[in-house]
Scaffold this motif. Structure first.
Motif, PDB file in Angstrom:
ATOM      1  N   PHE A  34       0.825  -1.219   0.000  1.00 35.43           N
ATOM      2  CA  PHE A  34       0.000   0.000   0.000  1.00 35.43           C
ATOM      3  C   PHE A  34       0.857   1.268   0.000  1.00 35.43           C
ATOM      4  O   PHE A  34       0.334   2.363   0.130  1.00 35.43           O
ATOM      5  N   SER A  35       2.186   1.124  -0.134  1.00 37.77           N
ATOM      6  CA  SER A  35       3.099   2.264  -0.048  1.00 37.77           C
ATOM      7  C   SER A  35       2.998   3.144  -1.290  1.00 37.77           C
ATOM      8  O   SER A  35       2.808   2.657  -2.407  1.00 37.77           O
ATOM      9  N   THR A  36       3.158   4.446  -1.088  1.00 35.42           N
ATOM     10  CA  THR A  36       3.164   5.376  -2.217  1.00 35.42           C
ATOM     11  C   THR A  36       4.518   5.403  -2.920  1.00 35.42           C
ATOM     12  O   THR A  36       4.637   5.959  -4.020  1.00 35.42           O
ATOM     13  N   SER A  37       5.538   4.808  -2.304  1.00 34.62           N
ATOM     14  CA  SER A  37       6.868   4.783  -2.900  1.00 34.62           C
ATOM     15  C   SER A  37       6.951   3.691  -3.966  1.00 34.62           C
ATOM     16  O   SER A  37       6.312   2.649  -3.854  1.00 34.62           O
ATOM     17  N   THR A  38       7.764   3.943  -4.989  1.00 33.88           N
ATOM     18  CA  THR A  38       7.945   2.946  -6.048  1.00 33.88           C
ATOM     19  C   THR A  38       9.118   2.015  -5.766  1.00 33.88           C
ATOM     20  O   THR A  38       9.431   1.155  -6.580  1.00 33.88           O
ATOM     21  N   SER A  39       9.764   2.180  -4.639  1.00 37.38           N
ATOM     22  CA  SER A  39      10.872   1.310  -4.255  1.00 37.38           C
ATOM     23  C   SER A  39      10.606   0.735  -2.871  1.00 37.38           C
ATOM     24  O   SER A  39       9.689   1.173  -2.166  1.00 37.38           O
ATOM     25  N   LEU A  40      11.418  -0.235  -2.493  1.00 34.91           N
ATOM     26  CA  LEU A  40      11.236  -0.884  -1.203  1.00 34.91           C
ATOM     27  C   LEU A  40      11.875  -0.039  -0.109  1.00 34.91           C
ATOM     28  O   LEU A  40      13.094  -0.101   0.115  1.00 34.91           O
ATOM     29  N   VAL A  41      11.073   0.769   0.568  1.00 33.42           N
ATOM     30  CA  VAL A  41      11.563   1.620   1.659  1.00 33.42           C
ATOM     31  C   VAL A  41      10.711   1.395   2.893  1.00 33.42           C
ATOM     32  O   VAL A  41       9.545   0.977   2.810  1.00 33.42           O
ATOM     33  N   TRP A  42      11.318   1.637   4.035  1.00 38.23           N
ATOM     34  CA  TRP A  42      10.593   1.497   5.306  1.00 38.23           C
ATOM     35  C   TRP A  42      11.003   2.612   6.261  1.00 38.23           C
ATOM     36  O   TRP A  42      12.179   2.893   6.395  1.00 38.23           O
ATOM     37  N   PRO A  43      10.037   3.270   6.894  1.00 42.24           N
ATOM     38  CA  PRO A  43       8.591   3.078   6.741  1.00 42.24           C
ATOM     39  C   PRO A  43       8.087   3.717   5.452  1.00 42.24           C
ATOM     40  O   PRO A  43       8.762   4.586   4.899  1.00 42.24           O
ATOM     41  N   PRO A  44       6.928   3.315   4.980  1.00 46.88           N
ATOM     42  CA  PRO A  44       6.410   3.890   3.733  1.00 46.88           C
ATOM     43  C   PRO A  44       6.056   5.360   3.930  1.00 46.88           C
ATOM     44  O   PRO A  44       5.531   5.735   4.987  1.00 46.88           O
ATOM     45  N   PRO A  45       6.336   6.176   2.945  1.00 44.10           N
ATOM     46  CA  PRO A  45       6.029   7.608   3.075  1.00 44.10           C
ATOM     47  C   PRO A  45       4.538   7.912   3.076  1.00 44.10           C
ATOM     48  O   PRO A  45       4.114   8.963   3.547  1.00 44.10           O
ATOM     49  N   GLY A  46       3.735   7.020   2.539  1.00 41.72           N
ATOM     50  CA  GLY A  46       2.288   7.209   2.495  1.00 41.72           C
ATOM     51  C   GLY A  46       1.611   5.925   2.063  1.00 41.72           C
ATOM     52  O   GLY A  46       2.279   4.936   1.740  1.00 41.72           O
ATOM     53  N   LEU A  47       0.294   5.932   2.076  1.00 41.62           N
ATOM     54  CA  LEU A  47      -0.466   4.736   1.729  1.00 41.62           C
ATOM     55  C   LEU A  47      -1.394   5.024   0.550  1.00 41.62           C
ATOM     56  O   LEU A  47      -1.963   6.112   0.438  1.00 41.62           O
ATOM     57  N   THR A  48      -1.551   4.033  -0.320  1.00 42.06           N
ATOM     58  CA  THR A  48      -2.398   4.166  -1.497  1.00 42.06           C
ATOM     59  C   THR A  48      -2.885   2.788  -1.942  1.00 42.06           C
ATOM     60  O   THR A  48      -2.249   1.777  -1.643  1.00 42.06           O
ATOM     61  N   LEU A  49      -3.997   2.768  -2.682  1.00 45.93           N
ATOM     62  CA  LEU A  49      -4.520   1.531  -3.268  1.00 45.93           C
ATOM     63  C   LEU A  49      -4.164   1.413  -4.752  1.00 45.93           C
ATOM     64  O   LEU A  49      -4.615   0.485  -5.422  1.00 45.93           O
ATOM     65  N   GLU A  50      -3.338   2.354  -5.236  1.00 40.74           N
ATOM     66  CA  GLU A  50      -3.016   2.393  -6.675  1.00 40.74           C
ATOM     67  C   GLU A  50      -2.384   1.095  -7.150  1.00 40.74           C
ATOM     68  O   GLU A  50      -2.727   0.579  -8.224  1.00 40.74           O
ATOM     69  N   TRP A  51      -1.463   0.543  -6.368  1.00 39.15           N
ATOM     70  CA  TRP A  51      -0.725  -0.643  -6.811  1.00 39.15           C
ATOM     71  C   TRP A  51      -1.604  -1.877  -6.886  1.00 39.15           C
ATOM     72  O   TRP A  51      -1.368  -2.751  -7.705  1.00 39.15           O
ATOM     73  N   TRP A  52      -2.623  -1.951  -6.036  1.00 44.92           N
ATOM     74  CA  TRP A  52      -3.538  -3.087  -6.097  1.00 44.92           C
ATOM     75  C   TRP A  52      -4.335  -3.055  -7.403  1.00 44.92           C
ATOM     76  O   TRP A  52      -4.554  -4.089  -8.028  1.00 44.92           O
TER      77      TRP A  52
END
Length: 266
Positions: A34-52
């Motif tokens: 659900f992360s807004t980032s396009t790379s594997l980062v932690w913690p995620p900068p934001g949450l989104t349903l776009e990738w689903w």
């Protein structure tokens, strides 16, 4: 057996740590889907349903899912037939080398996947001269999926004994009639549990698949591996990984419930 309060506390703490080590990485994958980032980062900068949404519109991912389901279903069907026949032969008949055959049936599940993959790759390409394809993947998966069916069925046959089958034979029923009306109904839950476990085992297998799949064959685990480090694909891979975990959990959960219900009924 009763444990002291200290022992219970230590046991609970150790159990909690073990579960945390096992399931925390899975939770990271879930959150990153659900992360807004396009790379594997932690913690995620934001949450989104776009990738689903993108994951369920990805032709490559959907094709990989269908390929994995096709392979898993056929490998499970082959395993159910062969695993049941082998179980009946080893449990109901005495012959020379029976223990050796039993060991050889179970061995594929104990061997490292890379050894099995290399052996099957060599057998298909150099000995049999067969082109690697979906068919070779199905055969490869069946070699270890048979073990799950075999273990479930032979354990049930040992508990059942032979009294019902002998009674059926005394009443004039033939071998096929006895199997169809007496043996098979008592094996149905064991076959269902074994089949579900075999499906889950085949669906997420990657090592043996890598060595036995042709160039155009992409199962879901192989698709995940190929796209994991591609630009902007990491969030979609996380989504597919979560779906893969859920698909694997369901048959294992059902098989466990079946086994638990049988224990209660007895």
């Amino acid at each position: 057996m009763r444990l002291s309060r200290l022992a219970r506390g230590i046991l609970g703490a150790v159990t909690g740590v073990i579960l945390l080590v096992i399931y925390l990485p899975l939770m990271v994958v879930l959150v990153n889907s659900f992360s807004t980032s396009t790379s594997l980062v932690w913690p995620p900068p934001g949450l989104t349903l776009e990738w689903w949404g993108r994951a369920f519109q990805s032709e490559g991912a959907l094709e990989a899912v269908l390929t994995s389901v096709q392979i898993a279903l056929i490998a499970t069907l082959v395993s159910l037939v062969l695993g049941t026949l082998i179980s009946l032969a080893l449990q109901r008949f005495a012959f020379f080398g029976r223990e050796a055959v039993s060991l050889l049936v179970i061995l594929p599940i104990a061997l490292p996947g890379i050894i099995t993959g290399i052996a099957l790759n060599n057998a298909f390409r150099t000995i049999l001269g067969v082109q690697l394809s979906i068919a070779t993947v199905i055969v490869a998966h069946a070699t270890f999926c048979i073990v799950t069916v075999f273990n479930n069925v032979i354990a049930r046959l040992r508990r059942l004994g032979t009294s019902y089958e002998e009674a059926s034979a005394d009443l004039g029923a033939g071998l096929w009639t006895t199997f169809r009306l007496v043996t098979f109904p008592q094996l149905r839950s064991a076959l269902l549990a074994g089949g579900l476990l075999a499906f889950a085992l085949s669906f997420d297998e990657i090592i043996v698949t890598t060595f036995t799949a042709g160039a155009g064959v992409k199962t879901l685990p192989i698709w995940i591996l190929d796209n994991l480090f591609r630009p902007s694909q990491a969030p979609i891979v996380n989504v597919i990984a979560v779906v893969l975990v859920l698909v694997s959990i369901v048959p294992i959960y059902i098989a466990q419930r079946i086994a638990g219900a049988e224990k209660v009924s007895r």
